[in-house]
Design a protein around this motif. Sequence first.
Motif, PDB file in Angstrom:
ATOM      1  N   SER A   1       0.835  -1.195   0.000  1.00 14.47           N
ATOM      2  CA  SER A   1       0.000   0.000   0.000  1.00 14.47           C
ATOM      3  C   SER A   1       0.866   1.241   0.000  1.00 14.47           C
ATOM      4  CB  SER A   1      -0.916   0.010   1.232  1.00 14.47           C
ATOM      5  OG  SER A   1      -1.731  -1.142   1.278  1.00 14.47           O
ATOM      6  N   THR A   2       0.247   2.360  -0.307  1.00 15.73           N
ATOM      7  CA  THR A   2       0.937   3.646  -0.366  1.00 15.73           C
ATOM      8  C   THR A   2       0.320   4.611   0.638  1.00 15.73           C
ATOM      9  OG1 THR A   2       1.357   3.322  -2.728  1.00 15.73           O
ATOM     10  CG2 THR A   2       1.593   5.559  -1.869  1.00 15.73           C
ATOM     11  N   PRO A   3       1.126   5.268   1.466  1.00 15.87           N
ATOM     12  CA  PRO A   3       0.571   6.245   2.405  1.00 15.87           C
ATOM     13  C   PRO A   3      -0.199   7.350   1.679  1.00 15.87           C
ATOM     14  CG  PRO A   3       2.843   5.738   2.976  1.00 15.87           C
ATOM     15  CD  PRO A   3       2.588   5.103   1.633  1.00 15.87           C
ATOM     16  N   VAL A   4      -1.373   7.687   2.205  1.00 15.14           N
ATOM     17  CA  VAL A   4      -2.211   8.723   1.602  1.00 15.14           C
ATOM     18  C   VAL A   4      -1.735  10.085   2.098  1.00 15.14           C
ATOM     19  CG1 VAL A   4      -4.544   9.633   1.355  1.00 15.14           C
ATOM     20  CG2 VAL A   4      -4.166   7.156   1.430  1.00 15.14           C
ATOM     21  N   THR A   5      -1.019  10.797   1.240  1.00 15.12           N
ATOM     22  CA  THR A   5      -0.442  12.094   1.626  1.00 15.12           C
ATOM     23  C   THR A   5      -0.624  13.172   0.564  1.00 15.12           C
ATOM     24  OG1 THR A   5       1.732  11.459   0.731  1.00 15.12           O
ATOM     25  CG2 THR A   5       1.335  11.001   3.064  1.00 15.12           C
ATOM     26  N   ASP A   6      -1.400  12.879  -0.487  1.00 22.16           N
ATOM     27  CA  ASP A   6      -1.510  13.842  -1.583  1.00 22.16           C
ATOM     28  C   ASP A   6      -2.082  15.183  -1.133  1.00 22.16           C
ATOM     29  OD1 ASP A   6      -3.835  12.153  -1.216  1.00 22.16           O
ATOM     30  OD2 ASP A   6      -4.738  13.226  -2.880  1.00 22.16           O
ATOM     31  N   TYR A   7      -2.916  15.186  -0.111  1.00 25.38           N
ATOM     32  CA  TYR A   7      -3.536  16.422   0.373  1.00 25.38           C
ATOM     33  C   TYR A   7      -2.524  17.340   1.059  1.00 25.38           C
ATOM     34  CZ  TYR A   7      -3.315  13.968   4.821  1.00 25.38           C
ATOM     35  OH  TYR A   7      -2.864  13.282   5.922  1.00 25.38           O
ATOM     36  N   LEU A   8      -1.307  16.828   1.297  1.00 23.54           N
ATOM     37  CA  LEU A   8      -0.273  17.626   1.946  1.00 23.54           C
ATOM     38  C   LEU A   8       0.586  18.401   0.954  1.00 23.54           C
ATOM     39  CD1 LEU A   8       0.947  15.123   4.702  1.00 23.54           C
ATOM     40  CD2 LEU A   8      -0.613  17.059   4.954  1.00 23.54           C
ATOM     41  N   ASP A   9       0.355  18.224  -0.339  1.00 30.09           N
ATOM     42  CA  ASP A   9       1.125  18.962  -1.347  1.00 30.09           C
ATOM     43  C   ASP A   9       1.015  20.455  -1.089  1.00 30.09           C
ATOM     44  OD1 ASP A   9       1.733  16.563  -2.494  1.00 30.09           O
ATOM     45  OD2 ASP A   9       0.376  16.774  -4.208  1.00 30.09           O
TER      46      ASP A   9
END
Length: 332
Positions: free
Chosen positions: A177-185
């Motif tokens: 899995s991949t950590p969900v961090t796109d909203y931190l851009d």
Amino acid sequence: HGIELRLGERVTAIAPDDKTVTIERPDDPAHSETLRYDTLVLATGLAPRAFPGADPDLAGVHLLRTYDDAVALRGEIDAAQTAVVIGAGFIGCEVAASLLTRGLSVSLVEPAQTPLAAALGTQIGALVARLHNDNGIDVHAGVAVSELIADAGKVRAVKLSDGTELAADIVVVGIGSTPVTDYLDGSGIALAAREDGGGIACDTTGHTSAADVFAIGDVANWLDDSGKPKRVEHWNHTVEQASIVAHQIVGGDAVTASVPYFWSDQFDLKIQVLGSPRADDDLHIASDDGKKFLAYYSRDGYLTAVIGAGKVGAVMKTRPKLQTRTPISEVI
């Protein structure tokens, strides 16, 4: 308790300087709302990796992360005869065992030398492979999946890199899995390096690089006691992190981390791990009767972890020795 639960919404941006969070509804992205915070806790988890290049609409292919994912998989079991599980980590091994007990013919495919090699090393991985083989699972280790073969929009087989073709009414993809961090851009909140596990970089108590912002759970990469970044994907670890962070937010006595612990139920065995093993630790097998086993991990001459399959008492009584720096010679 005064908690406002907002479902069906997602965070799209965070502004630590302004202490604001921007949210929107997926069904109405034109409408957004800004919320202010005094303290922010990030617990956005992971997104499962799909099989590279596969048609996302291909019937019979499953990821397993949410309740809906589990229901969808369960709904296809009764009409299926064969299943292929791609990836022999904890999720893959547990799913393979469960599918077999439901009466399917199951193949488990893992590109590493053994199941669980990355987490527990190849010696323990070989014992887990033996468990699965002995129960009737067809384990293919050291080989990759090259193609999902479909007919009329539904998967029918899996082709391996060695040319083997495995029949598959159901395919479960468990390749991480991949950590969900796109909203931190653009937020300035630091992320951990990919080689360190990725996710949100934290100190030893969950603080991120932004003031009054914490991270916990699968997405959080905390520093361990040695100062090394480590992202852990076990639920009890998240519960402990939540307690540590909550006490910092509301005050009260400090909460310290206990000895890490997790387990995996496979067939009729409970595999338990106490401590922090690494795949390259020295391994000392204390007992192995062909099914149940007990082993200790050490690093630089000191005990780091214990693992047992069907050895509940022996594993748990090692806890005190893992709470201090114990020479491995005192255990074996």
